[in-house]
Enzyme design. Structure first.
Site, PDB file in Angstrom:
ATOM      1  N   ARG A  17       4.999 -12.771   9.629  1.00  0.00           N
ATOM      2  CA  ARG A  17       5.743 -11.575   9.274  1.00  0.00           C
ATOM      3  C   ARG A  17       7.053 -11.541  10.034  1.00  0.00           C
ATOM      4  O   ARG A  17       7.225 -12.223  11.043  1.00  0.00           O
ATOM      5  CB  ARG A  17       4.926 -10.320   9.519  1.00  0.00           C
ATOM      6  CG  ARG A  17       4.518 -10.048  10.944  1.00  0.00           C
ATOM      7  CD  ARG A  17       3.848  -8.678  11.059  1.00  0.00           C
ATOM      8  NE  ARG A  17       2.819  -8.471  10.052  1.00  0.00           N
ATOM      9  CZ  ARG A  17       2.704  -7.350   9.305  1.00  0.00           C
ATOM     10  NH1 ARG A  17       3.525  -6.342   9.476  1.00  0.00           N
ATOM     11  NH2 ARG A  17       1.742  -7.230   8.434  1.00  0.00           N
ATOM     12  N   LYS A  51       3.971   0.820  10.145  1.00  0.00           N
ATOM     13  CA  LYS A  51       4.056   2.051   9.369  1.00  0.00           C
ATOM     14  C   LYS A  51       3.606   3.245  10.189  1.00  0.00           C
ATOM     15  O   LYS A  51       4.115   4.348  10.022  1.00  0.00           O
ATOM     16  CB  LYS A  51       3.176   1.938   8.135  1.00  0.00           C
ATOM     17  CG  LYS A  51       3.790   1.115   7.038  1.00  0.00           C
ATOM     18  CD  LYS A  51       2.877   1.172   5.838  1.00  0.00           C
ATOM     19  CE  LYS A  51       3.321   0.201   4.759  1.00  0.00           C
ATOM     20  NZ  LYS A  51       2.227  -0.066   3.835  1.00  0.00           N
ATOM     21  N   GLU A  81       0.875  -1.162   0.000  1.00  0.00           N
ATOM     22  CA  GLU A  81       0.000   0.000   0.000  1.00  0.00           C
ATOM     23  C   GLU A  81       0.916   1.216   0.000  1.00  0.00           C
ATOM     24  O   GLU A  81       1.803   1.314   0.855  1.00  0.00           O
ATOM     25  CB  GLU A  81      -0.874  -0.013   1.263  1.00  0.00           C
ATOM     26  CG  GLU A  81      -1.889   1.095   1.231  1.00  0.00           C
ATOM     27  CD  GLU A  81      -2.775   1.141   2.473  1.00  0.00           C
ATOM     28  OE1 GLU A  81      -2.748   0.194   3.280  1.00  0.00           O
ATOM     29  OE2 GLU A  81      -3.472   2.151   2.611  1.00  0.00           O
TER      30      GLU A  81
END
Ligand code: ATP
Ligand code: MG
Length: 564
Positions: free
Chosen positions: A263, A273, A36
């Site tokens: 992850r 983020k 994204e």
């Protein structure tokens, strides 16, 4: 007979290999990396990039798409789109002509939604966001049907058309899938497919005021692109039934397969983020490429190589279980790589002046120094030697502890590539008592390379005062003080920022061979660590970032764990 059978190194590769064997997806392998564009990429993304591009490269005809998952207009922008491309390329991967944007599919996604409405599989809900939440139920209680759930396809189509036309304010209506309000999986309780958002999009401008949700847009983007294996992180595991539902309704049984892996979490740093953005916006760090950040831009500026990052990603592998990887392991990989590729140089970070009383004032010798003992092809260079030198302040102790094999009054030490010197006097600042200069003698019979004759225990690095170049050196320590592994539970996580994460040393001296070193250049400063020329050097004196010190704490950890 073939003798070299390489077995797949992880469960995803095993699954891909099996699909090829059974002819699923007609033997094709098409993956994608779907960032994204709402932030800079970090080392966690590198794991996903290496996995997706890596798997594609491993199979003849395999391809990996770069897809910008730009369905949320408010936080996304072109700066991020550009930096993501740079970073993927820097890591050494190539999407060729396969760069896509989910926003390119807005029209198609809208058509598919109309199809779902016509089949009675989606409806426009006029409950408020709060009501929708309340109707959804909880993990232990089933949800309740919305009173708008039984709207006819005609009515839904009319409302959906008017949503698109901009007749309603944000939040007034949503389009929902009609699945099962009592499903034990909350993601299947009539998930939202479209929201009204009167916000301009960085690519589609004001063409749209309804935007698809991730859960709706992602599977369909995969299908539109012909993705075979849609690899994502574990938090989407519970969304997989929805991923499959959307695709089964729209494209039928032959559709991309979602596969989840754990992850990457790294100790001593942050990777969300939101937190990275906070650090940048609140100026806890100097921008997205601050060398303390685990962003790819930060690691790159710090001196990390793409090869080291890829080797690290390969080593940690992929698994189904969340775990935290020690930062020391990443450091181990950059050290290994830089050890092979960097030239050695001498630099003094905290200089202490040394005068060789018996060395002629007007003499300079050019001493031969080895550029890289690991690689003879890197050759030799000359380092100037003269009467006044600087050594590291730490390499002298007036009152040496036991086993201090460096310089102290009356003791001898070897100067790297040069002579053995002996400390015969100490000059102090009268007011502070601080040692400001050493008076020494050198032994002319002990020049390195000649028959060195005597041996002494310690060797220290040095620079010649009249030849050295001034430089600034930035030393980095971990971003977080303690191991902040549960970063997301941490409300006041900024309190754990390490106040000493950056130390700037502004009176360093480096050997003259570094004159004109260009930004990005990497060196080993003998006995200290690996350093990289910072882009700030373009504006004035040389600035070096310490990539990593020489000491390998990972090796120590492994030793402590008994060398498994
Ligand atoms: P957010 O912080 O908004 O959740 P994200 O880190 O998931 O975002 P995306 O841009 O959605 O960012 O990530 C792109 C891809 O990288 C996704 O497939 C995601 O699963 C993967 N990814 C993100 N973080 C990690 C990580 N720490 N380890 C491995 N893969 C990751
Ligand atoms: Mg994400």
């Amino acid at each position: 007979m073939a003798s070299e059978s390489t077995s797949p190194s992880d469960f995803i590769r095993a699954l891909v290999a099996r699909d090829i064997e059974t002819g699923k997806h007609a033997g094709r392998v098409v993956t994608r990396f779907p960032p994204e564009p709402n932030g800079y990429l970090h080392i966690g993304h590198a794991k996903s990039i290496c996995l997706n591009f890596g798997i594609a490269e491993e199979h003849p005809g395999g391809i990996c798409h770069l897809r910008f998952d730009d369905t949320n207009p408010s936080k996304e922008n072109v700066e991020y789109v550009q930096s993501i491309q740079d970073d993927v390329r820097w890591l050494g991967f190539d999407w060729k002509d396969r760069m896509f944007y989910a926003s390119d599919y807005f029209e198609a996604l809208y058509r598919y939604a109309v199809g779902l409405i016509e089949k009675g599989l989606a409806y426009v809900d006029s409950l408020s966001p709060d009501e929708i939440r309340a109707y959804r139920g909880t993990l232990t209680e089933p949800g309740k049907d919305s009173p708008f759930r039984s709207r006819s396809p005609e009515e839904n189509l009319d409302l959906f058309t008017r949503m698109r036309a901009g007749e309603f304010p944000d939040g007034a209506q949503v389009l929902r899938a009609k699945i099962d309000m009592s499903s034990p999986n909350i993601n299947l309780r009539d998930p939202i497919l479209y929201r009204i958002r009167h916000v301009a999009h960085h690519r589609t401008g004001s063409a749209w005021c309804i935007y698809p949700t991730y859960d709706y847009a992602h599977p369909l983007s995969d299908a539109i692109e012909g993705i075979t294996h849609s690899i994502c992180t574990l938090e989407f595991e519970d969304h997989r039934p929805l991923y499959d539902w959307v695709l089964e309704q729209v494209v039928g049984p032959d559709h991309p397969q979602q596969i989840e892996f754990a992850r990457l979490n790294l100790s001593h740093t942050v990777m969300s983020k939101r937190k990275l953005l906070e650090l940048v916006e609140h100026k806890h760090v100097n921008g997205w490429d601050d060398p303390r950040l685990p962003t790819l831009k930060g690691l790159r500026r710090r001196g990390y190589t793409p090869q080291a990052i890829r080797a690290f990603c390969e080593h940690i592998g992929v698994a189904k279980r969340d775990a935290v990887v020690e930062m020391a392991l990443l450091e181990h990989f950059i050290r290994e790589d830089l050890n092979r590729r960097t030239p050695r140089v001498m630099a003094v970070l905290r200089p202490l002046r040394v005068v060789l009383e018996n060395y002629p004032e007007d003499r300079t010798e050019e001493l031969e120094a080895v550029n890289n003992p690991e690689d003879a092809a890197m050759g030799n260079r000359h380092v100037p030697f003269s009467r006044v030198l600087y050594i590291e302040h730490d390499d002298f102790r007036e009152n040496p502890p036991k086993k201090f094999f460096r310089l102290s009054p009356g003791q001898e030490v070897r100067l790297r590539y040069a002579y053995i010197i002996k400390c015969v006097g100490v000059v102090k600042d009268e007011r502070t008592g601080e040692v400001v200069e050493l008076r020494c003698t050198y032994d002319p019979t002990t020049r390195s390379g000649a028959q060195e004759g005597r041996k002494v225990k310690g060797t220290v690095h040095w620079v010649s005062a009249s030849h050295a170049i001034p430089a600034e050196v930035r030393l980095y320590d971990s971003l977080l003080r303690d191991d902040q592994t549960k970063e997301d539970d941490q409300r006041d996580w900024q309190a754990s920022l390490n106040p000493k994460s950056l130390e700037r040393l502004t009176s360093c001296l480096v050997e003259p061979s570094l004159a004109g070193a260009s930004p990005g250049g990497r060196y080993q400063f003998e006995r200290q660590g690996y350093f990289c020329v910072d882009p700030d050097s373009a504006a004035g004196p040389l600035v070096f970032n310490r990539t990593v010190p020489l000491r390998d704490s990972w090796a120590k950890i492994q030793k402590a764990q008994g060398d498994h």
